[in-house]
Scaffold this active site. Structure first.
Site, PDB file in Angstrom:
ATOM      1  N   SER A 139       0.698  -1.211  -0.279  1.00 12.53           N
ATOM      2  CA  SER A 139      -0.016  -0.192   0.466  1.00 12.53           C
ATOM      3  C   SER A 139       0.852   1.351  -0.196  1.00 12.53           C
ATOM      4  CB  SER A 139      -1.077   0.025   0.837  1.00 12.53           C
ATOM      5  OG  SER A 139      -1.234   1.288   1.662  1.00 12.53           O
ATOM      6  N   TYR A 152      -1.970   0.446  10.240  1.00 12.76           N
ATOM      7  CA  TYR A 152      -1.973  -0.426   9.166  1.00 12.76           C
ATOM      8  C   TYR A 152      -1.209  -0.113   8.442  1.00 12.76           C
ATOM      9  CZ  TYR A 152      -4.099  -1.137   3.906  1.00 12.76           C
ATOM     10  OH  TYR A 152      -3.813  -1.333   3.130  1.00 12.76           O
TER      11      TYR A 152
END
Ligand code: NAI
Length: 248
Positions: A139, A152
């Protein structure tokens, strides 16, 4: 010879688009989901595209089950050419002092251990059948810090580390290991972050120089490029597909 790919968490979002894209390109596609009720829906989605799919129930946090799905795939199709470790969750959208410890543990279980199990057992299967490719879902949060996203961030940075390290371990053994690093893509995971009140859509769009969200097909095509024979010289790459996010 027809190639075989496993896509974890392939009944929604990026995973589903990726599964359909591989199928359109002639692959035998295995989609896994932790929810067995999703089987009928995914079979129907593939039928509409005149493609076929094999569905296996799988919670990627259970190592034995990951190994079993990989073994079943090899038994059914003769070999596993590629795995896309796509399953992931995003929790704890808060500034760090206000996050819950359990949310980090859950993300490490799914986003890190789940990817590690998929890599480990796929690699061991591929070594017996002449090699293969692995694509992990990192990501922009695996390359940068994002506000109110430290947990995250940690899990996706670990995915980058697993990808780079393993790419070196197997570079001369016919196994290429890469990751894609998407910017914000229109899927449920993002909807949840928006609903938690951390971000609104226009603020997320504005983070990307292209000033919009990405489409699942953009990520599917990048994953296919990394996994397939379209490319044979890329390994250890973290491929940004992010509307220019990392150009700044
Ligand atoms: P999604 O929520 O539609 O897909 C995630 C999938 O993972 C779901 O099918 C879910 O059921 C599955 N999953 C979660 N925990 C699981 C478990 N324990 N076992 C098996 N499956 C499990 O969201 P999306 O966006 O398609 O996410 C796919 C991947 O892309 C994730 O790894 C996510 O972190 C990553 N990603 C998504 C971005 C976005 O903006 N949508 C941006 C960057 C990365």
């Amino acid at each position: 010879m027809t190639r075989t790919v496993i896509i974890t968490g392939g009944t929604s979002g990026i995973g589903k688009a990726t599964a359909l894209y591989f199928a359109k390109n002639g692959y035998k596609v295995v989609v896994t989901s932790r929810n067995p009720n999703k089987e009928a829906e995914i079979l129907e989605d593939f039928e509409k595209e005149e493609a076929t799919v094999t569905f296996y129930e799988l919670d990627v946090t259970k190592e034995e089950l990951v190994k079993e799905v990989i073994n079943k795939t090899v038994a059914k199709f003769g070999k596993l050419d590629s795995i896309v470790n796509n399953s992931g969750i995003s929790l704890g959208n808060a500034i760090l002092g206000e996050t819950e410890s359990d949310e980090l543990k859950q993300m490490l279980e799914t986003n890190v251990m789940g990817v590690y199990y998929g890599m480990k057992h796929a690699i061991n299967a591929m070594l017996k059948t002449g090699g293969g490719t692995i694509v992990n879902l990192a990501s922009i949060a695996g390359i940068n810090g994002l506000y109110a996203t430290a947990l995250y961030n940690a899990s996706k940075h670990a995915v980058v580390g697993l990808t780079k390290g393993a790419s070196l371990d197997y570079a001369t053994q016919g196994i290429r290991v890469n990751a894609v690093a998407p910017g914000a893509i229109k899927t449920d995971i993002l909807k949840n972050a928006i609903e938690s009140g951390t971000y609104d859509v226009s603020a997320i769009e504005a983070l990307h120089p292209i000033n919009r969200l990405g489409e699942v097909e953009d990520i599917a095509k990048a994953i296919y490029f990394l996994a397939s024979e379209e490319n044979s010289f890329m390994t250890g790459t973290i491929l940004s597909v992010d509307g220019g996010y990392n150009a700044r």
